[in-house]
Design an enzyme around this catalytic site. Structure first.
Site, short mmCIF file in Angstrom:
data_model
loop_
_atom_site.label_atom_id
_atom_site.label_comp_id
_atom_site.label_asym_id
_atom_site.label_seq_id
_atom_site.Cartn_x
_atom_site.Cartn_y
_atom_site.Cartn_z
N CYS A 103 -7.91 -3.91 19.99
CA CYS A 103 -6.53 -3.54 19.66
C CYS A 103 -6.46 -2.03 19.39
CB CYS A 103 -6.07 -4.30 18.42
SG CYS A 103 -4.66 -3.53 17.62
N CYS A 106 -3.02 -9.53 19.35
CA CYS A 106 -3.58 -9.03 18.09
C CYS A 106 -2.74 -9.58 16.96
CB CYS A 106 -3.60 -7.51 18.03
SG CYS A 106 -4.00 -6.91 16.36
N LYS A 121 -4.67 -1.70 5.77
CA LYS A 121 -4.84 -2.92 5.00
C LYS A 121 -6.05 -3.69 5.48
CE LYS A 121 -0.94 -5.00 5.30
NZ LYS A 121 0.47 -5.39 5.14
N HIS A 131 0.83 -1.20 0.00
CA HIS A 131 0.00 0.00 0.00
C HIS A 131 0.87 1.25 0.00
CE1 HIS A 131 0.78 0.57 4.25
NE2 HIS A 131 0.26 -0.61 4.56
N HIS A 186 3.64 1.73 2.58
CA HIS A 186 4.87 0.98 2.30
C HIS A 186 5.73 1.76 1.31
CE1 HIS A 186 2.39 -2.86 3.23
NE2 HIS A 186 3.13 -2.58 4.29
N LYS A 200 -8.13 6.71 7.90
CA LYS A 200 -6.78 6.19 8.04
C LYS A 200 -6.60 5.01 7.08
CE LYS A 200 -3.92 3.97 11.39
NZ LYS A 200 -3.87 3.34 12.66
N HIS A 221 -5.57 -1.55 15.42
CA HIS A 221 -6.47 -2.07 14.38
C HIS A 221 -7.95 -2.06 14.75
CE1 HIS A 221 -2.50 -3.71 13.26
NE2 HIS A 221 -2.93 -3.45 12.06
N CYS A 245 -1.11 -6.98 14.52
CA CYS A 245 0.13 -6.35 15.02
C CYS A 245 1.18 -7.40 15.34
CB CYS A 245 -0.08 -5.61 16.33
SG CYS A 245 -1.28 -4.31 16.34
O1 ME8 Z 1 4.80 -3.51 10.77
N1 ME8 Z 1 1.37 5.41 6.21
O2 ME8 Z 1 4.86 -4.40 8.65
P1 ME8 Z 1 3.70 -3.56 7.93
C1 ME8 Z 1 2.69 5.35 6.36
N2 ME8 Z 1 6.42 -6.34 9.40
N3 ME8 Z 1 3.34 4.24 6.76
C2 ME8 Z 1 2.62 3.16 7.04
C3 ME8 Z 1 1.20 3.15 6.90
C4 ME8 Z 1 0.58 4.36 6.46
N4 ME8 Z 1 -0.74 4.47 6.29
N5 ME8 Z 1 0.76 1.92 7.26
C5 ME8 Z 1 1.86 1.20 7.59
C6 ME8 Z 1 5.22 -4.31 9.95
N6 ME8 Z 1 2.98 1.94 7.47
C7 ME8 Z 1 6.31 -5.29 10.36
C8 ME8 Z 1 7.62 -4.54 10.48
S1 ME8 Z 1 10.26 -4.43 10.88
C9 ME8 Z 1 11.40 -5.43 11.58
C10 ME8 Z 1 8.81 -5.38 10.88
C11 ME8 Z 1 4.37 1.53 7.75
O3 ME8 Z 1 3.63 -4.13 6.56
C12 ME8 Z 1 4.52 0.90 9.11
O4 ME8 Z 1 4.55 1.89 10.10
O5 ME8 Z 1 2.47 -3.56 8.77
C13 ME8 Z 1 5.82 0.16 8.95
O6 ME8 Z 1 6.92 1.01 9.19
C14 ME8 Z 1 5.80 -0.28 7.48
O7 ME8 Z 1 4.77 0.51 6.85
C15 ME8 Z 1 5.49 -1.75 7.31
O8 ME8 Z 1 4.26 -2.07 7.93
#
Ligand code: ME8
Length: 493
Positions: free
Chosen positions: A142, A125, A296, A17, A20, A293, A145, A128
């Site tokens: 949570c 959760c 996913k 998304h 990311h 917000k 979420h 998370c």
């Molecule tokens: O948390 N806006 O993975 P993830 C900006 N696998 N950044 C966002 C966002 C948004 N709306 N939503 C998510 C994980 N992120 C773990 C991490 S690291 C050792 C393990 C950011 O796929 C989120 O804050 O849920 C994180 O930094 C990254 O995307 C991956 O999120």
């Protein structure tokens, strides 16, 4: 000098998304900036492929977890390609090498007596991959979420995280830059005032994870596996890259995983006797224009791969970098993107290049005249401020200053009216504009790499580093090569 930057590794349980993409983009700009400074850079990103969340998603898709992550992680790789992300390595936590390192660190900590076997009962959760205490929940759900947490009870290994509390506080006190922005450091300091509990670091009710090296009935807790990617990605313990690049200079992450990257990660490193990263840097969240917000699990997601197909990727990069003050939350909307594309990229930057090249073609047979840099225009470039903004992670302000200089160049044209000039005066104006465009091209390399390359090529200049950002380097006589328009204006009905 070296610079090692990482992003969080993404859960490939769903599609990539915009959040990311945004995180990779910001890291990319910093990595490219440090290469531009002449430093040796290592930039790591990848996917976090173990745990219950992945297992559930695989099942839903009728695939084995391994088949599922193989398929999904390709989409994140594609995201890096389409968004022109210059990562040096794309790590997957299902890689053999990573698994070995994750086990090595678990074992090392266990052998030091920092891990013990116990029983976990608590609220979990899956989105998370985190346990919560009753008091942390929001309306019983949570806090991130808004979903019901599961009551889990199983045999688990525990890491004695609680005993690191004072060490963590001392470390935070002493290291101002350990968490950035400042407010986030205070947030963690405050949370550390409360009791710090030991951390459950294994699960025994499912098997999609790194096997615990001392007891194959357990798999390592997904965070006890994922965080370790930052050292396995540079080949801990004996690899050349580990020796050269560790400790990481920047772990770039979103605000929802700050606790994991400070309290959990730092105490694991302390227990394993590994140096701590220099800065955990927190970016804001992107929300959609409706105010919702992006999430996913709630399905309010913008597809960054589609965006890259629909628009010039540099326009998308520009929009996100300029629109969102780094560290703050921001909104995405296509209307706002189109507006910035039209007003700033097409009207200011594209127009500047186009006007300058047209005049060089018309008045100087397509060759940059030799001349003298206009001192008034030269003074409009605030290079030291740009450097300072980059040092302070103010990407939006650095880019704003570069674009501000482009605007000054357009004003310079309007004031000097080159079409009314001739001889040396005309040559000096066109020379000054070519020099200004060369420096703009160089400075834009970290932000808009494709556009920077086009600008430099069209004015017959080479790519270069920060030391080339001084005026007077063009000799005159370089042939310009007017190319396709830099940014097409986008019409909206
Ligand atoms: O948390 N806006 O993975 P993830 C900006 N696998 N950044 C966002 C966002 C948004 N709306 N939503 C998510 C994980 N992120 C773990 C991490 S690291 C050792 C393990 C950011 O796929 C989120 O804050 O849920 C994180 O930094 C990254 O995307 C991956 O999120």
């Amino acid at each position: 000098m070296k610079f090692y930057i990482t992003t969080a590794i993404d859960y490939p349980s769903g599609e990539p998304h915009l959040g990311h993409a945004y995180e990779k983009l910001c890291a990319d700009v910093m990595a490219r900036w440090h290469r531009f400074l002449g430093e040796e850079v290592f930039f790591l990103t990848g996917t976090d492929e173990h745990g219950q969340k992945i297992m559930k998603a695989a099942k839903k898709n009728g695939l084995s977890p391994q088949e599922f992550v193989n398929k999904q992680s390709e989409k994140f790789r594609e995201l890096c390609l389409k968004w022109n992300i210059s990562n040096d390595r794309f790590i997957r936590t299902t890689e053999e090498q990573h698994i070995r390192v994750a086990q090595n660190i678990f074992k090392k900590i266990y052998e030091k007596g920092e891990i013990y076997l116990g029983k976990y009962s608590g609220l979990y959760c899956t989105d998370c991959e985190t346990f919560y205490l009753e008091k942390d929940l929001k309306d019983g759900k949570c806090p991130i979420h808004g979903k019901e947490c599961e009551q889990l009870s199983e045999e688990s290994y525990f890491f004695k995280m609680g005993k690191y509390k004072q060490k963590l506080i001392d470390y935070l006190e002493k290291n101002e830059k350990s968490i950035y922005p400042k407010g986030k450091r205070t947030e963690i300091k405050n949370r550390l005032r409360e009791e710090l509990r030991d951390l459950s670091v294994s699960r025994s009710s499912f098997n999609w994870g790194v096997p615990v090296p001392i007891n194959k009935k357990h798999v390592q807790y997904v965070w006890m596996d994922a965080l370790i990617n930052y050292v396995s990605g540079v080949d801990y313990p004996n690899g050349e890259n580990f020796k050269k690049f560790w400790p990481a200079d920047v772990h770039l992450i979103g605000k929802d995983i700050l606790w994991h990257h400070t309290v959990i990660w730092w105490s694991i490193l302390m227990a394993a006797g590994i140096e701590l990263p220099k800065t955990v840097l927190v970016h804001g969240f992107i929300n959609t224009s409706s105010g919702e917000k992006m999430s996913k699990s709630k399905g309010t997601v913008i597809d960054p791969l589609e965006l890259a197909e629909k628009y010039n990727i540099d326009a998308v990069r520009y929009f996100l970098l300029r629109e969102i003050p780094f560290g703050e939350d921001g909104f995405f909307s296509e209307e706002a993107l189109i507006k910035r594309n039209n007003d700033e990229l097409a009207n200011e930057l594209g127009n500047l290049l186009n006007r300058t090249l047209s005049m060089i073609e018309r008045y100087c047979n397509g060759k940059i005249p030799s001349g003298k840099m206009d001192s008034g225009l030269a003074a409009k470039l605030e290079l030291e401020k740009i450097k300072k903004h980059m040092q302070e992670f103010e990407l939006h302000l650095a880019l704003g200053k570069i674009m501000g200089f482009a605007k000054s160049c357009n004003q310079f044209i309007n004031e000097k009216k080159p079409w009314m000039l001739s001889g040396e005066k005309l040559e000096n104006v066109l020379y000054s504009l070519s020099e200004a465009l060369r420096v703009i091209g160089l400075l834009l390399q970290p932000f808009l790499p494709q556009t920077a390359e086009k600008i430099l090529k069209q004015i017959g200049a080479e790519k270069g580093k920060i030391e080339n950002c001084k005026f007077g380097l063009l000799k005159g006589g370089e042939a310009v090569e007017k190319g396709k328009i830099l940014f097409q204006k986008i019409q909206t009905e």
